[in-house]
Design a protein around this motif. Structure first.
Motif, PDB file in Angstrom:
ATOM      1  N   THR A  98      59.297  58.095  63.378  1.00  0.00           N
ATOM      2  CA  THR A  98      60.889  58.167  63.739  1.00  0.00           C
ATOM      3  C   THR A  98      60.002  59.725  63.193  1.00  0.00           C
ATOM      4  OG1 THR A  98      60.272  57.932  61.192  1.00  0.00           O
ATOM      5  CG2 THR A  98      61.523  55.095  63.120  1.00  0.00           C
ATOM      6  N   SER A 155      59.868  64.000  64.156  1.00  0.00           N
ATOM      7  CA  SER A 155      60.103  65.055  64.927  1.00  0.00           C
ATOM      8  C   SER A 155      58.451  64.552  66.161  1.00  0.00           C
ATOM      9  CB  SER A 155      60.109  66.412  64.509  1.00  0.00           C
ATOM     10  OG  SER A 155      59.674  67.847  65.547  1.00  0.00           O
ATOM     11  N   ILE A 156      57.197  64.607  65.327  1.00  0.00           N
ATOM     12  CA  ILE A 156      56.212  64.575  66.234  1.00  0.00           C
ATOM     13  C   ILE A 156      56.015  62.972  66.595  1.00  0.00           C
ATOM     14  CG2 ILE A 156      53.634  64.396  66.521  1.00  0.00           C
ATOM     15  CD1 ILE A 156      54.431  67.029  66.089  1.00  0.00           C
ATOM     16  N   THR A 171      58.131  53.497  59.634  1.00  0.00           N
ATOM     17  CA  THR A 171      58.689  54.817  59.405  1.00  0.00           C
ATOM     18  C   THR A 171      59.017  54.659  58.185  1.00  0.00           C
ATOM     19  OG1 THR A 171      60.652  55.199  59.190  1.00  0.00           O
ATOM     20  CG2 THR A 171      60.530  52.725  58.400  1.00  0.00           C
ATOM     21  N   HIS A 172      59.374  55.623  57.341  1.00  0.00           N
ATOM     22  CA  HIS A 172      59.645  55.409  56.101  1.00  0.00           C
ATOM     23  C   HIS A 172      60.502  54.653  55.853  1.00  0.00           C
ATOM     24  CE1 HIS A 172      58.392  56.601  51.729  1.00  0.00           C
ATOM     25  NE2 HIS A 172      59.301  57.095  51.841  1.00  0.00           N
ATOM     26  N   ARG A 173      61.901  55.360  56.286  1.00  0.00           N
ATOM     27  CA  ARG A 173      62.974  54.680  55.662  1.00  0.00           C
ATOM     28  C   ARG A 173      64.163  54.514  56.914  1.00  0.00           C
ATOM     29  NH1 ARG A 173      65.188  56.489  51.036  1.00  0.00           N
ATOM     30  NH2 ARG A 173      62.919  57.118  50.529  1.00  0.00           N
ATOM     31  N   ASN A 174      63.523  55.067  58.219  1.00  0.00           N
ATOM     32  CA  ASN A 174      64.878  55.091  59.148  1.00  0.00           C
ATOM     33  C   ASN A 174      64.324  53.509  59.830  1.00  0.00           C
ATOM     34  OD1 ASN A 174      66.057  56.943  60.533  1.00  0.00           O
ATOM     35  ND2 ASN A 174      64.798  58.839  60.996  1.00  0.00           N
ATOM     36  N   LYS A 217      48.377  68.202  59.012  1.00  0.00           N
ATOM     37  CA  LYS A 217      47.684  68.747  58.677  1.00  0.00           C
ATOM     38  C   LYS A 217      47.288  68.908  56.498  1.00  0.00           C
ATOM     39  CE  LYS A 217      50.667  71.362  59.533  1.00  0.00           C
ATOM     40  NZ  LYS A 217      51.104  72.811  60.437  1.00  0.00           N
ATOM     41  N   GLU A 218      47.985  68.299  56.049  1.00  0.00           N
ATOM     42  CA  GLU A 218      48.132  67.400  54.978  1.00  0.00           C
ATOM     43  C   GLU A 218      46.945  66.995  54.350  1.00  0.00           C
ATOM     44  OE1 GLU A 218      50.606  66.854  56.521  1.00  0.00           O
ATOM     45  OE2 GLU A 218      52.336  68.143  55.238  1.00  0.00           O
ATOM     46  N   ASP A 268      48.587  69.598  65.738  1.00  0.00           N
ATOM     47  CA  ASP A 268      49.269  71.192  65.905  1.00  0.00           C
ATOM     48  C   ASP A 268      48.897  72.113  67.179  1.00  0.00           C
ATOM     49  OD1 ASP A 268      50.573  72.500  63.286  1.00  0.00           O
ATOM     50  OD2 ASP A 268      49.258  72.261  61.953  1.00  0.00           O
ATOM     51  N   GLY A 271      60.273  68.591  61.320  1.00  0.00           N
ATOM     52  CA  GLY A 271      60.961  68.084  60.760  1.00  0.00           C
ATOM     53  C   GLY A 271      61.128  69.623  59.600  1.00  0.00           C
TER      54      GLY A 271
HETATM   55  N1  LIG Z   1      57.822  69.208  64.333  1.00  0.00           N
HETATM   56  C1  LIG Z   1      56.465  69.685  64.668  1.00  0.00           C
HETATM   57  O1  LIG Z   1      56.541  70.849  65.385  1.00  0.00           O
HETATM   58  C2  LIG Z   1      55.306  69.638  63.987  1.00  0.00           C
HETATM   59  C3  LIG Z   1      54.023  70.839  64.045  1.00  0.00           C
HETATM   60  C4  LIG Z   1      52.584  70.463  64.215  1.00  0.00           C
HETATM   61  C5  LIG Z   1      52.969  69.619  63.055  1.00  0.00           C
HETATM   62  N2  LIG Z   1      53.465  69.238  62.006  1.00  0.00           N
HETATM   63  C6  LIG Z   1      53.114  68.180  61.131  1.00  0.00           C
HETATM   64  O2  LIG Z   1      53.131  66.617  61.500  1.00  0.00           O
HETATM   65  C7  LIG Z   1      53.480  66.033  59.991  1.00  0.00           C
HETATM   66  C8  LIG Z   1      54.764  65.739  60.705  1.00  0.00           C
HETATM   67  O3  LIG Z   1      55.765  66.371  60.671  1.00  0.00           O
HETATM   68  P1  LIG Z   1      57.370  66.029  61.490  1.00  0.00           P
HETATM   69  O4  LIG Z   1      57.557  67.727  61.917  1.00  0.00           O
HETATM   70  O5  LIG Z   1      57.228  65.016  62.517  1.00  0.00           O
HETATM   71  O6  LIG Z   1      57.720  65.844  60.515  1.00  0.00           O
HETATM   72  P2  LIG Z   1      59.215  64.689  59.998  1.00  0.00           P
HETATM   73  O7  LIG Z   1      60.279  64.790  61.600  1.00  0.00           O
HETATM   74  O8  LIG Z   1      60.245  64.933  58.373  1.00  0.00           O
HETATM   75  O9  LIG Z   1      58.626  63.106  60.439  1.00  0.00           O
HETATM   76  C9  LIG Z   1      58.180  62.617  59.215  1.00  0.00           C
HETATM   77  C10 LIG Z   1      57.359  61.024  59.531  1.00  0.00           C
HETATM   78  O10 LIG Z   1      56.228  60.746  58.851  1.00  0.00           O
HETATM   79  C11 LIG Z   1      57.282  59.337  57.833  1.00  0.00           C
HETATM   80  N3  LIG Z   1      56.942  59.497  56.082  1.00  0.00           N
HETATM   81  C12 LIG Z   1      58.192  60.932  55.047  1.00  0.00           C
HETATM   82  N4  LIG Z   1      57.479  60.421  54.705  1.00  0.00           N
HETATM   83  C13 LIG Z   1      57.116  59.416  54.111  1.00  0.00           C
HETATM   84  C14 LIG Z   1      55.917  58.778  53.281  1.00  0.00           C
HETATM   85  N5  LIG Z   1      55.971  59.484  52.081  1.00  0.00           N
HETATM   86  N6  LIG Z   1      55.547  57.714  53.481  1.00  0.00           N
HETATM   87  C15 LIG Z   1      54.685  57.354  55.103  1.00  0.00           C
HETATM   88  N7  LIG Z   1      55.888  58.123  56.023  1.00  0.00           N
HETATM   89  C16 LIG Z   1      56.762  59.178  55.996  1.00  0.00           C
HETATM   90  C17 LIG Z   1      58.718  59.626  58.195  1.00  0.00           C
HETATM   91  O11 LIG Z   1      59.919  58.530  58.409  1.00  0.00           O
HETATM   92  P3  LIG Z   1      61.026  58.794  57.997  1.00  0.00           P
HETATM   93  O12 LIG Z   1      61.688  59.204  60.069  1.00  0.00           O
HETATM   94  O13 LIG Z   1      61.395  57.227  57.937  1.00  0.00           O
HETATM   95  O14 LIG Z   1      61.959  59.383  57.025  1.00  0.00           O
HETATM   96  C18 LIG Z   1      58.669  60.746  59.610  1.00  0.00           C
HETATM   97  O15 LIG Z   1      58.321  58.949  60.649  1.00  0.00           O
HETATM   98  C19 LIG Z   1      53.200  67.181  59.780  1.00  0.00           C
HETATM   99  O16 LIG Z   1      51.959  67.523  58.982  1.00  0.00           O
HETATM  100  C20 LIG Z   1      53.733  68.431  60.005  1.00  0.00           C
HETATM  101  O17 LIG Z   1      53.282  68.937  58.729  1.00  0.00           O
HETATM  102  C21 LIG Z   1      54.414  69.061  62.985  1.00  0.00           C
END
Ligand SMILES: NC(=O)c1ccc[n+]([C@@H]2O[C@H](COP(=O)([O-])OP(=O)(O)OC[C@H]3O[C@@H](n4cnc5c(N)ncnc54)[C@H](OP(=O)(O)O)[C@@H]3O)[C@@H](O)[C@H]2O)c1
Length: 386
Positions: free
Chosen positions: A16, A18-19, A41-44, A128-129, A153, A208
């Motif tokens: 749910t 961005s990725i 998902t976490h809460r979506n 990446k974490e 990434d 995100g």
């Molecule tokens: N976005 C990018 O363009 C990008 C680029 C490179 C790397 N990354 C990496 O990719 C990862 C995801 O990034 P994002 O931007 O896609 O993040 P995001 O949009 O915040 O999405 C995070 C996802 O993880 C879920 N989540 C949140 N907290 C959680 C928890 N405690 N336990 C289990 N699931 C949980 C969220 O669910 P909900 O929807 O319910 O909150 C959502 O499905 C990160 O490590 C980021 O550094 C992202």
């Protein structure tokens, strides 16, 4: 005789986000190539319900709280539903599949990655974490179990692509590009006054919230240095960060003979995601292309480590090794949460992270349990400080 092409069976953790959503739009480019085994998902829950129906997923995991009405909707799906803190691991453990896309944000992605490594399933890693917390353990397990780790990434995908056909021993330097974020030209003294909406306004990428704030502090680049150190087996001193505001060159590798290879493209995460999904093939896409008629310049500068303290702290934590990167990561997650909730100012993030790293009981050769306990300690420490 015709051979039936087998579909790639995938689980997307964090579908749910961005990725996660971008991964599903890559799947839409060639839906006949994939079977969506599981989503999370976490809460979506409203969004994941739609995704499950649209992609005929066989299972779903929800890690956050669920209201009674949502539980009823999930039950109506008549598929496996995993809930609670262990839901991601349970989902990974319960199914046979070919590729885990780990698109969860934060430390929550670490243990499910370990589970996929145990199952010997290839991993497309956005989280990446995972490598920041336990890079040494993850890389050892991936070698032992012959699991392919495919970086999502964009920087690491660029390095990975630049290294295809090359010998990793011939790497002189990995050059990670960084946009510099929304405060690239903001004077250091003004960082304490920046607002949440300014920090959430990334010039080039739509991501995100947590990673967007990490990009504004440049902690994101620090986490990426650690990620690159483990993925490409290079020393921290072999990783150079270069500010490149256009985000067209996604990263580069300089080899021992002085030759440099780079990967370029528009800033669109679907490009590295699709490459991770289809590797070692490339698949035609309708994603946007670079417009060479309007692209005027590609510029570069050195990062300001005094202004972007988070980048310096991450590099120092990597050098310290052991539990230091796990503590840095957890402290950063809680500090960023505090900034997102407008409890602390932007300039407090590095101060809090530094204090947590200084105060923690360092373990030089941590086990998984040591790493998880360092993560828990750092969260509690920061929450008391905030
Ligand atoms: N976005 C990018 O363009 C990008 C680029 C490179 C790397 N990354 C990496 O990719 C990862 C995801 O990034 P994002 O931007 O896609 O993040 P995001 O949009 O915040 O999405 C995070 C996802 O993880 C879920 N989540 C949140 N907290 C959680 C928890 N405690 N336990 C289990 N699931 C949980 C969220 O669910 P909900 O929807 O319910 O909150 C959502 O499905 C990160 O490590 C980021 O550094 C992202």
């Amino acid at each position: 005789m015709y051979l039936m092409a087998t579909r790639k069976r995938i689980i997307i953790l964090g579908s749910t986000g961005s990725i996660g959503a971008n991964t599903l739009s890559c799947v839409d480019q060639a839906p006949e190539e994939y079977d969506i085994i599981g989503l999370s998902t976490h809460r979506n829950i409203g969004v994941v319900l739609q995704q499950v129906k649209r992609h005929a997923a066989r299972a779903v995991a929800v890690t956050g709280p669920i209201a009674d009405a949502e539980k009823k909707e999930l039950d109506k799906l008549k598929i496996a539903v995993f809930t609670g803190p262990s839901a991601l691991v349970d989902l990974v453990r319960a199914h046979d599949f070919d590729l885990l896309v780990n698109a969860v944000v934060g430390a929550a992605g670490f243990v499910p990655t370990l589970e996929a490594l145990e199952k010997k399933v290839d991993i497309a890693l956005a989280n990446k974490e995972t490598l920041v917390i336990g890079g040494q353990i993850v890389m050892r397990k991936s070698r032992e179990n012959r699991v392919q780790l495919l970086p999502i990434d964009s920087e690491h995908s660029a390095v990975f692509q630049s290294l295809l056909g090359e010998n990793y021993a011939d790497i002189e330097e990995v050059i990670l590009t960084a946009s510099g974020g929304p405060f690239r030209t903001t004077p250091a003294a003004e960082l304490k006054n920046v607002t949440l909406s300014q920090a959430l306004h990334h010039p080039n990428w739509n991501m995100g919230k947590k990673i967007t704030i990490d990009s504004a502090t440049m902690m994101n680049k620090g986490l990426e240095v650690i990620e690159a150190r483990w993925l490409f087996d290079v020393a921290v001193d072999q990783i150079r960060v270069v500010i490149h505001p256009q985000s067209i060159i996604h990263s580069m590798v300089c080899f021992v003979d002085g030759s440099v290879k780079a990967q370029l493209g528009v800033p669109d995460m679907r490009i590295p995601i699709q490459f991770a999904l289809t590797f070692p093939r490339r698949q035609r896409s309708d994603f946007p292309r670079i417009d060479w008629r309007t692209l005027r310049e590609l510029t570069f500068a050195a990062p300001d480590l005094d202004k972007f303290r988070c980048l310096a702290l991450a590099i120092a934590a990597m050098r310290a090794g052991g539990t230091a990167p796990a503590v840095l990561n957890a402290a950063n997650e809680r500090a960023v949460a505090g900034f997102l909730q407008q409890q602390i100012t932007f300039d407090r993030i590095p101060v809090i992270v530094e204090r947590a790293v200084e105060k923690h009981a360092f373990v030089s050769h941590p086990t998984v349990e040591d790493l998880l306990s360092a993560d828990r300690w750092a969260r509690e420490f920061v929450d008391r400080l905030r």
